[in-house]
Scaffold this active site. Structure first.
Site: not given
Ligand SMILES: *Cc1c(COP(=O)(O)O)cnc(C)c1O
Length: 344
Positions: A79, A181, A217
């Site tokens: 990722r 991210k 989300e």
């Molecule tokens: C990091 C993140 C998540 C969660 O991802 P995981 O891999 O499960 O920790 C969900 N939404 C956003 C916006 C994120 O930055």
């Protein structure tokens, strides 16, 4: 070193070692562990001027039989590669990433909280542009670092249902960076989260910014719902960050609990049909949602405000069971970390 594991919050604690690698002249150096927790960079570094940075978040766990394990770091590595591509940053190769994670956790093994304490070791890989830039352009030199910090539960007060509100702010533009991210996604969510807290809500539930009708989300966690006939569903959208916890939970729901699962568009107006709702991410694992407030329209899930719903609880128990070594993990999910050997 005496740490009161029970009283840990979700915060930074300086540990002994961090991993540092530098990218210059088109390539990464060897990388090394450092005891220096400070970063010294030029005042005009790309990260400081134009926020050229991305990060990852994952955890190491102490298992019931005392081993230290890391959960699916290969997916974090992959990722981060996607994030780097989108942000014009050099990729940090998957094998080097996993090796670096192992090195940092191994050298900080005494900071991995004991089994049963409720605490875990949070692992934060990140990368940023370090050389001076003035015009708007990508940096050419970068630093990749990983630090670790023992953390307690993300939501204080344990696994209690929370309340979300649908904000009048957007998180991700349709063709923007919502699926990677990037630090910038968080910078612009800060005002919305402070505002939500001021109004008495725990988190913002973002809808898609193109139509403002579909569930996406929260600022830092994906969302799942359970239908009245026990199907586990999660929104499908290419502006959602692909949570590794969510992908793992969907697998667990199907393969371990025998539930039907589906990824599809979910209208904000249909959430009243669902019986359970929860947020998922590394930090929070799974946090039950009791209520969603959308501009005066209140949805209260039948699971209530006192405890997680039945399916949410089962998913939580199964996933944390896998992470803590109580339940057999699917092949390739668990990476064991050997304690660092003293150099003789
Ligand atoms: C990091 C993140 C998540 C969660 O991802 P995981 O891999 O499960 O920790 C969900 N939404 C956003 C916006 C994120 O930055």
């Amino acid at each position: 070193m005496e740490i009161d594991w029970q009283s840990l919050g979700f915060g930074y604690m300086k540990t002994d070692y961090r991993y540092v690698a530098n990218f210059k002249d088109g390539k990464w150096d060897e990388g090394e562990l450092s005891t220096d927790s400070n970063v010294v960079i030029n005042e005009s570094a790309g990260v400081l001027q134009y926020a050229q940075t991305c990060f990852e978040g994952m955890k190491a766990y102490r298992t019931e039989d005392g081993r230290v394990v890391c959960f699916r770091p290969d997916l974090n590595a992959q990722r981060m590669i996607e994030s780097c591509k989108r942000l014009e940053m050099p990729i940090f190769p998957e094998e080097k990433f996993i090796d670096a994670v192992k090195q940092v956790v191994s050298k900080n093994i005494d900071f991995v909280p004991p089994y049963g304490s409720g605490a875990t070791l949070y692992i934060r890989p990140y990368m940023f542009g370090t050389n001076p830039v003035m015009g708007v352009k990508p940096a050419t030199e970068f630093q990749f670092r990983i630090f670790v910090s023992p953390v307690g539960p993300y939501f204080k007060g344990g696994i209690k249902p929370i309340t979300l509100r649908v904000p009048d702010f957007d998180r991700a533009a349709p063709l923007g960076t919502g699926h990677v991210k990037a630090g910038l996604n968080y910078a612009m969510s800060l005002h919305a989260i402070v505002d939500a807290h001021n109004q008495g809500y725990n988190e913002n539930l973002y809808v898609d910014s193109a139509t403002r009708t579909k569930v996406e989300e929260t600022g830092g966690a994906n969302i799942i719902f359970v239908t009245k006939d026990n199907k586990v569903i999660t929104p499908k959208s290419n502006t959602i960050l692909p949570s590794i916890t969510r992908r793992s939970l969907m697998y667990v729901a199907k393969e371990y609990l025998g539930l039907e699962v589906e990824e599809r568009e979910i209208g904000i107006n249909e959430i009243g049909n669902f019986k359970e709702c929860a947020l998922c991410g590394t930090a929070a694992v799974l946090s039950p949602v009791g209520k969603v407030v959308d501009h005066g329209k209140v949805t209260e899930f039948p699971s209530g405000m006192d405890k997680p719903g039945e399916i949410t609880q089962k998913l939580y128990d199964t996933l944390t069971g896998i992470q803590m070594g109580r339940i057999q993990a699917p092949k390739g999910w668990i990476y064991e970390i050997e304690p660092a050997k003293a150099i003789v």
